[in-house]
Every structure is written in C-alpha cells, then in structure tokens.
Design an enzyme around this catalytic site. Sequence first.
Site, mmCIF file in Angstrom:
data_model
loop_
_atom_site.group_PDB
_atom_site.id
_atom_site.type_symbol
_atom_site.label_atom_id
_atom_site.label_comp_id
_atom_site.label_asym_id
_atom_site.label_seq_id
_atom_site.Cartn_x
_atom_site.Cartn_y
_atom_site.Cartn_z
ATOM 1 N N LYS A 7 0.837 -1.210 0.000
ATOM 2 C CA LYS A 7 0.000 0.000 0.000
ATOM 3 C C LYS A 7 0.870 1.258 0.000
ATOM 4 C CE LYS A 7 -1.727 1.836 3.997
ATOM 5 N NZ LYS A 7 -1.528 3.282 4.151
ATOM 6 N N ARG A 16 0.874 14.360 12.935
ATOM 7 C CA ARG A 16 1.221 14.201 11.526
ATOM 8 C C ARG A 16 1.502 15.517 10.796
ATOM 9 N NH1 ARG A 16 -1.669 8.869 9.156
ATOM 10 N NH2 ARG A 16 0.401 8.687 8.280
ATOM 11 N N ASP A 52 3.978 0.242 12.142
ATOM 12 C CA ASP A 52 2.740 -0.284 11.551
ATOM 13 C C ASP A 52 2.462 -1.733 11.967
ATOM 14 O OD1 ASP A 52 2.576 2.153 10.322
ATOM 15 O OD2 ASP A 52 3.252 1.457 8.369
ATOM 16 N N ILE A 101 7.361 6.470 17.167
ATOM 17 C CA ILE A 101 7.095 7.229 15.936
ATOM 18 C C ILE A 101 5.837 8.090 16.054
ATOM 19 C CG2 ILE A 101 6.811 7.090 13.412
ATOM 20 C CD1 ILE A 101 9.420 5.741 14.222
ATOM 21 N N ARG A 132 -9.073 0.034 3.862
ATOM 22 C CA ARG A 132 -8.167 0.985 3.203
ATOM 23 C C ARG A 132 -6.822 0.346 2.910
ATOM 24 N NH1 ARG A 132 -6.680 4.996 6.854
ATOM 25 N NH2 ARG A 132 -5.021 5.125 5.355
#
Length: 418
Positions: A22, A121, A304, A326, A398
């Site tokens: 992705k 972000r 992730d 992170i 997604r």
Amino acid sequence: MPRIKINGKKTLSGEISVEGAKNSAVALIPASILCDEEVKINNLPNISDIDSLEEILEHLNVKVSSGNHSITIDAKNMKNEEISCILSNKLRASYYFMGALLGKYKFVKMCFPGGCSIGERPINLHLKGFEKLGAVIEENDGEFVIHADELIGDEIFLDIPSVGATINIILASVKAKGETIIENAAMEPEIVDVCNCLNSMGAKIKGVGTGRLEITGVSYLHSCEHSVVPDRIEAGTYVIMASLLGKNLKITNLNPLHIESLTSKLEEAGVKLEIGEDYVLCKKVREYNAIDITTMVYPGFPTDLQQPMVPFLVSCNGTSHIEETIWENRFMNIPDTVKMGASIEINDDNTIATIYGKRNLIGKEVVSTDLRGGASMVICGLIADGTTIVDNIEHILRGYEDIVGKLKNVGADIEIID
Ligand code: EPU
C-alpha cells in the site's frame, strides 16, 4: 455500516498470498504523473486508498485504466486543477500530489491531507524541502498554494528520516535543475521501490536504499512498467496470525528481508518459522515467552506492526512492553483489547504499553479505530473465545485487500455483515 464478525479459535491452514505494498503504491501513482509518457504499474493492491487516488487522477484529467491488479496512467493531457479537501482528505498519501504537481508544473493548490489520526502528523519537513528547492508556500486554513519560478537542486537535511518527506522531496526534485541531496533520508523498502520506478523512467537517483540520496534533475521521463514491492506490513500481519493459529500456514509472495525485524522478534518469543526465499511458514503453534518491542524507522521494528503484535503479546507467558517512538497516538486499540480480557497498562506519556500475559480473550463488540488498530482487533477476534464483531471496518479495507476472504480461505470463521 458493514462490520466483521469472527467466531474465534479456529486453526488456520493453507496459503495466504501478500499483495503489493500500500505505502509504495500510494506514492507510485502520484509519481506516475511526472512521466511524459504512459506508465503501467503491476501488482497493485485492490484497496480503497488506491480508489481514492484514482479519483484524484480523474479529477486532474489523467487517463487511467485499471483492473486485474494493474493501472495504466497517461498524464499527457492532464490539467493542474486544485485538489479539494473532499478529495485529499480520503487518504494521507494524497500529499504526494504536492511534490509531484510541484515537480511537474511548479504550482500546486491543494488541501491538507487526511488519513488515520495516529498522531499530529505535521508536514513541516516536506514543506522545508520544497522551500529549499526554491518554492514559496502559502497556507490558509489547511489550503496550500505552493509555487516556484524555478526549482533548483539543493542540499536538504531531514531532522527526522520521514518516509513522506523523503518521497515528496524526491518527487519535487527529479525534474528540478541541478543536483538535490537528501541527507538523513528514510530508507524504507517503499522508498526504494519509488526510486527504482522513477529511475526506470530515466530519473537519476543515486544512493537508493541509503540515508543519502543524490538526485540529478532530468527534463524528460519516459514510459516504464513497474511491479509494486510486496507489502511487508500485510505480510507481517499474516505472519503474526500464523504464529498464533497456524497449522502449516504459509504466507507467500513476500520479501523475508523486509520483515526480519518482526520474524527475529517472533523467534525470540519462541515461534518456529520456516523462512524461504519468498515465503514464511508456521507449522504449528507453541507456547511463547514475553518480549519487548521498540518501534523504529526501517530496518527497525515498524510502527505499523506494533498494533498487530498486541494480541500476540497478550498470548505470551510473562510481561511484555511496547515502546512506540514514531506516533503519539498509536495505542487506540488497547481499550478494546482490554475489554476482551487483556491486562494492559499505558504510561502517562502514552509511549509505553505494558502487556501482562498470558490472558485468554473473549469475543466482544469492538471498534477499528485506525487501519493497523483494526487489523489488531481482527487478530484479537481470531484468537478469542466466542464471537467478536469489529465495527468501523472501512479503516481496515483501506489497507488490507480482501482480508476476510483470505482468512476464510485458510479456515477462519469470519464474514462481513451489515
Ligand atoms: N514528521 C514530522 N514532520 C514531517 C513529517 C513527519 O515531524 O514533516 C514526524 C511524524 O510526526 C512522525 C515521524 O516524523 O512522528 C515519522 O513520520 P513519517 O513522515 O515517516 O510518516 P508518514 O510518511 O506520514 C508513513 C506511512 C505510515 C507509517 C509511517 C512510518 C504512508 C502513506 N504512510 O507515514 O503508514 O506509519 O510512514 O513508517 O506511507 C500505515 O500504513 O498504517 C501508516 C500509518
């Protein structure tokens, strides 16, 4: 709204094939508009983030034909239209149109991007990079206008090796005048993939895969065909499931080097994995011991995969820790994991989760708060007693192609319900 229903504790056997990445595909599509000829991208994941990018391409009058895990992009007649908040807010990676449009037209007008709310972000490093190349940035209430008379290569040092900033600066500089140097560049496989694709169009990017990228601007990029690198996060998610429930469960079409940080941690906990050239096989489930994880930029343990690791650590004997370095807000899956029976404490800074094993989970109605948090709740459901319902699954869809079909195929009792 569709939800995922899981009756847990089923053994998983057979094969799960991993799709293209992705986070690489979402950069390759905007990168393709820099090409002066047609680009074909293969091994494209069939996920809603890609549909959202296609919508943006169509809005920009780019000729697109897609299907069967491929997309052909022809930007010859494209128009540099403003990208509205409605279009850009569907996914974080819409911000790659900033670098790509700036690189192509020296002008871009678009809204600040959306995505999972896993942290603040900011995009200050992307913007700093654009400014170093000579761009002027005007921002008004989330609306960005970025323009330049000329983009001229310069030396750009990134305070943090940001994936997004590295790719965006590459996109803005491949057609700039002279040489751009990105120091402290991120080194994730997805960045290597984007550089390889651009180089196969005739871009001149040296140092690919290192923390110092040297980009010599070119004026023309020619046609190319590129295959997206396997998704290491999707692969890792299924390898975690295999460790918990696999009986000869083989995860295929992956690059084991890209998930070494995960497989080495699983092995440290006691998981026995057969690691082949492009697969990972778990023959049987064992008893596992607690381990500590600290998320880091590549090649460290990926943030992730931190959330999908939570149900694994819940199942280990002893006390494990996850330190998230992170993102500021990446423990959103913890409250619902606790609701299912886990014992987990989070420190006041929201940076360290202490997970007390070994707890049995019980099916409940839970929420997918974000993409990887949602994947984590699916894993919780697969290992829990009874029935788990996961709400807000649009986050999961997604990023994970046909997760329900793939799991059903290997023996999970899982379905999408309305
Ligand atoms: N950061 C800044 N300023 C910037 C950019 C980043 O301070 O201008 C900080 C961030 O706040 C964060 C750190 O730097 O603390 C790393 O952010 P990075 O820019 O590397 O993340 P990203 O590009 O926004 C990509 C992935 C994320 C993944 C991160 C880290 C895409 C579309 N997204 O995000 O993937 O977590 O890198 O590896 O590539 C996911 O797939 O679930 C996902 C969130």
